[in-house]
Design a protein around this motif. Structure first.
Motif, mmCIF file in Angstrom:
data_model
loop_
_atom_site.group_PDB
_atom_site.id
_atom_site.type_symbol
_atom_site.label_atom_id
_atom_site.label_comp_id
_atom_site.label_asym_id
_atom_site.label_seq_id
_atom_site.Cartn_x
_atom_site.Cartn_y
_atom_site.Cartn_z
ATOM 1 N N TYR A 181 0.857 -1.398 -0.316
ATOM 2 C CA TYR A 181 -0.040 0.313 -0.313
ATOM 3 C C TYR A 181 0.748 1.050 0.007
ATOM 4 O O TYR A 181 0.660 1.965 -0.529
ATOM 5 C CB TYR A 181 -1.144 -0.353 1.063
ATOM 6 C CG TYR A 181 -1.758 -1.532 0.962
ATOM 7 C CD1 TYR A 181 -2.910 -1.259 -0.518
ATOM 8 C CD2 TYR A 181 -2.467 -2.187 1.876
ATOM 9 C CE1 TYR A 181 -3.777 -2.101 0.091
ATOM 10 C CE2 TYR A 181 -3.025 -3.165 1.417
ATOM 11 C CZ TYR A 181 -3.704 -3.459 0.763
ATOM 12 O OH TYR A 181 -4.192 -4.367 0.026
ATOM 13 N N VAL A 182 2.144 1.066 0.320
ATOM 14 C CA VAL A 182 3.227 2.148 0.396
ATOM 15 C C VAL A 182 3.469 2.349 -1.069
ATOM 16 O O VAL A 182 4.097 3.927 -1.669
ATOM 17 C CB VAL A 182 3.798 2.559 1.771
ATOM 18 C CG1 VAL A 182 5.337 3.339 1.165
ATOM 19 C CG2 VAL A 182 3.853 2.624 2.842
ATOM 20 N N MET A 183 3.950 1.725 -1.832
ATOM 21 C CA MET A 183 4.402 1.282 -2.320
ATOM 22 C C MET A 183 4.057 1.716 -4.057
ATOM 23 O O MET A 183 4.467 2.671 -4.941
ATOM 24 C CB MET A 183 5.650 -0.591 -3.499
ATOM 25 C CG MET A 183 6.199 -0.624 -2.444
ATOM 26 S SD MET A 183 7.019 -2.486 -3.113
ATOM 27 C CE MET A 183 7.722 -1.502 -4.493
ATOM 28 N N PRO A 184 2.450 2.127 -4.195
ATOM 29 C CA PRO A 184 2.791 2.652 -5.408
ATOM 30 C C PRO A 184 2.392 3.980 -5.502
ATOM 31 O O PRO A 184 2.581 5.307 -6.083
ATOM 32 C CB PRO A 184 0.752 2.502 -5.099
ATOM 33 C CG PRO A 184 0.456 1.021 -5.224
ATOM 34 C CD PRO A 184 1.730 0.862 -3.997
ATOM 35 N N ILE A 185 2.501 5.045 -3.716
ATOM 36 C CA ILE A 185 2.773 6.174 -3.691
ATOM 37 C C ILE A 185 4.535 7.164 -4.149
ATOM 38 O O ILE A 185 4.375 7.566 -5.112
ATOM 39 C CB ILE A 185 2.864 6.331 -2.821
ATOM 40 C CG1 ILE A 185 1.093 6.213 -1.974
ATOM 41 C CG2 ILE A 185 2.891 7.829 -1.922
ATOM 42 C CD1 ILE A 185 1.144 6.270 -0.462
ATOM 43 N N MET A 186 5.356 6.005 -3.969
ATOM 44 C CA MET A 186 6.570 5.496 -4.348
ATOM 45 C C MET A 186 6.681 5.501 -6.140
ATOM 46 O O MET A 186 7.426 6.433 -6.338
ATOM 47 C CB MET A 186 7.471 4.916 -3.717
ATOM 48 C CG MET A 186 7.225 4.950 -2.184
ATOM 49 S SD MET A 186 8.533 3.885 -1.422
ATOM 50 C CE MET A 186 8.969 4.676 0.333
ATOM 51 N N GLU A 187 6.535 4.921 -6.193
ATOM 52 C CA GLU A 187 6.135 4.361 -8.236
ATOM 53 C C GLU A 187 5.965 5.453 -8.204
ATOM 54 O O GLU A 187 6.558 6.118 -9.564
ATOM 55 C CB GLU A 187 5.807 3.315 -8.190
ATOM 56 C CG GLU A 187 5.395 2.165 -9.183
ATOM 57 C CD GLU A 187 4.793 1.127 -10.125
ATOM 58 O OE1 GLU A 187 4.044 1.070 -9.232
ATOM 59 O OE2 GLU A 187 4.965 0.721 -10.901
ATOM 60 N N ALA A 188 4.834 6.028 -8.059
ATOM 61 C CA ALA A 188 3.987 7.321 -9.140
ATOM 62 C C ALA A 188 4.883 8.484 -8.495
ATOM 63 O O ALA A 188 5.377 8.913 -10.295
ATOM 64 C CB ALA A 188 2.823 7.650 -8.034
ATOM 65 N N LYS A 189 6.026 8.819 -8.106
ATOM 66 C CA LYS A 189 7.175 9.811 -8.270
ATOM 67 C C LYS A 189 8.154 9.519 -8.470
ATOM 68 O O LYS A 189 9.656 10.085 -8.643
ATOM 69 C CB LYS A 189 7.082 10.887 -7.020
ATOM 70 C CG LYS A 189 7.034 9.906 -5.162
ATOM 71 C CD LYS A 189 7.108 11.090 -4.477
ATOM 72 C CE LYS A 189 8.076 10.350 -3.584
ATOM 73 N NZ LYS A 189 7.765 11.392 -1.977
#
Ligand code: NAD
Length: 269
Positions: free
Chosen positions: A133-141
């Protein structure tokens, strides 16, 4: 721990298990404190708000930026709410430290099936769910750093039969390697820190139990005798290793492990 250089200035860091079972330097508390000292905006997560009281007080002493949040990180739905709350508070997530975990004693015969499942859940599934649930945020940026707290029990026999713990902590290491390679081109680094025998509040609690049985000092001496450096580190030693791997100083380091054990795992006996 007074050498602040802003090594994590303005980075938003989620740290799980940021409380501690007693007074002193557990790993999560020390990581939260060290990160805040270096300028991170710390989203401090624990299932027990009271366990974070000292962590918060220590950080507030120097006006560090910390937001406490109560969450059981074995609960997928609660984690999704946690991540949303962090983004609402700080706008993003730059760093994730998966610190929640702990051992239950027992080999395959003694350990109950329920305790086996619980060990895998708390030590390994929590890492998977938080990353999910955290990695999508990191992936997006296109940027992010994840540090998972494993243990030397994940690479060596620790002296205590803890098969569920050892297997889960080994799993954490390999999970990290696979995800590190998969996401390297997307700017997300993933590493593990492997603490060895530490003198943390958890150990103090075990010692207090041993004291009732009469051999607290013997237990401490036996632990120390196994460490080439002859002393037990504590959560602050783990925290300094996590800080390095989480920071941009480690920009070319991913998919690897940093052992923090005073040389114990380098010995063959
Ligand atoms: P600790 O027990 O002092 O603190 C951990 C915190 O995690 C506690 O405040 C607890 O309330 C919280 N927590 C537990 N389950 C949770 C859950 N489901 N959701 C949210 N919060 C939860 O911990 P510690 O001894 O510093 O250990 C931290 C990590 O370091 C663990 O992964 C452990 O396996 C690892 N480790 C510790 C040692 C050691 O000697 N203490 C050695 C090697 C590895």
């Amino acid at each position: 721990m007074n050498h602040s250089q802003g090594r994590l200035a303005n980075k938003v860091a989620i740290i799980t298990g940021a409380g501690c079972v007693g007074p002193g330097w557990g790993n999560g508390r020390a990581i939260a404190m060290r990160f805040a000292q270096e300028g991170a905006r710390v989203f401090a997560v624990d299932k027990d708000m009271d366990a974070m009281t000292d962590t918060l007080a220590l950080i507030k002493e120097f006006n560090g930026d910390v937001t406490p949040y109560t969450c059981d990180v074995t609960d997928s739905k609660a984690i999704q709410e946690l991540v949303a709350a962090c983004v609402k508070q700080y706008g993003t997530v730059d760093i994730l430290v998966n610190n929640v975990g702990g051992p239950v004693r027992g080999g395959p015969i003694e350990l109950s099936e329920e305790n086996w499942d619980a060990q895998i859940n708390i030590n390994l599934k929590t890492v998977f769910l938080m990353c999910k649930y955290v990695m999508p945020i990191m992936e997006a940026k296109g940027a992010g750093s994840i540090v998972n707290i494993s243990s030397t029990s994940g690479i060596r026999f620790s002296g205590a039969p803890q098969v569920g713990y050892a297997a889960a902590k080994a799993g954490v290491i390999q999970f990290g390697r696979v995800v590190a390679v998969e996401y390297a081109k997307k700017g997300i680094r993933v590493n593990s820190v492997l603490p060895g025998l530490l003198h943390t509040p958890l150990v103090e609690a075990v010692l207090a139990g041993a004291q009732a049985g009469g051999d607290a000092e013997g237990l401490l001496k036996r632990r120390q005798a196994r460490i080439p450096m002859s002393f037990m580190g504590d959560g602050r030693d783990t925290a300094n290793a996590v800080l390095f791997l989480a920071s941009d100083e480690a920009r070319f380091i991913t998919g690897t492990e940093l052992v923090v054990d005073g040389g114990m795992s380098a010995k063959c006996d």
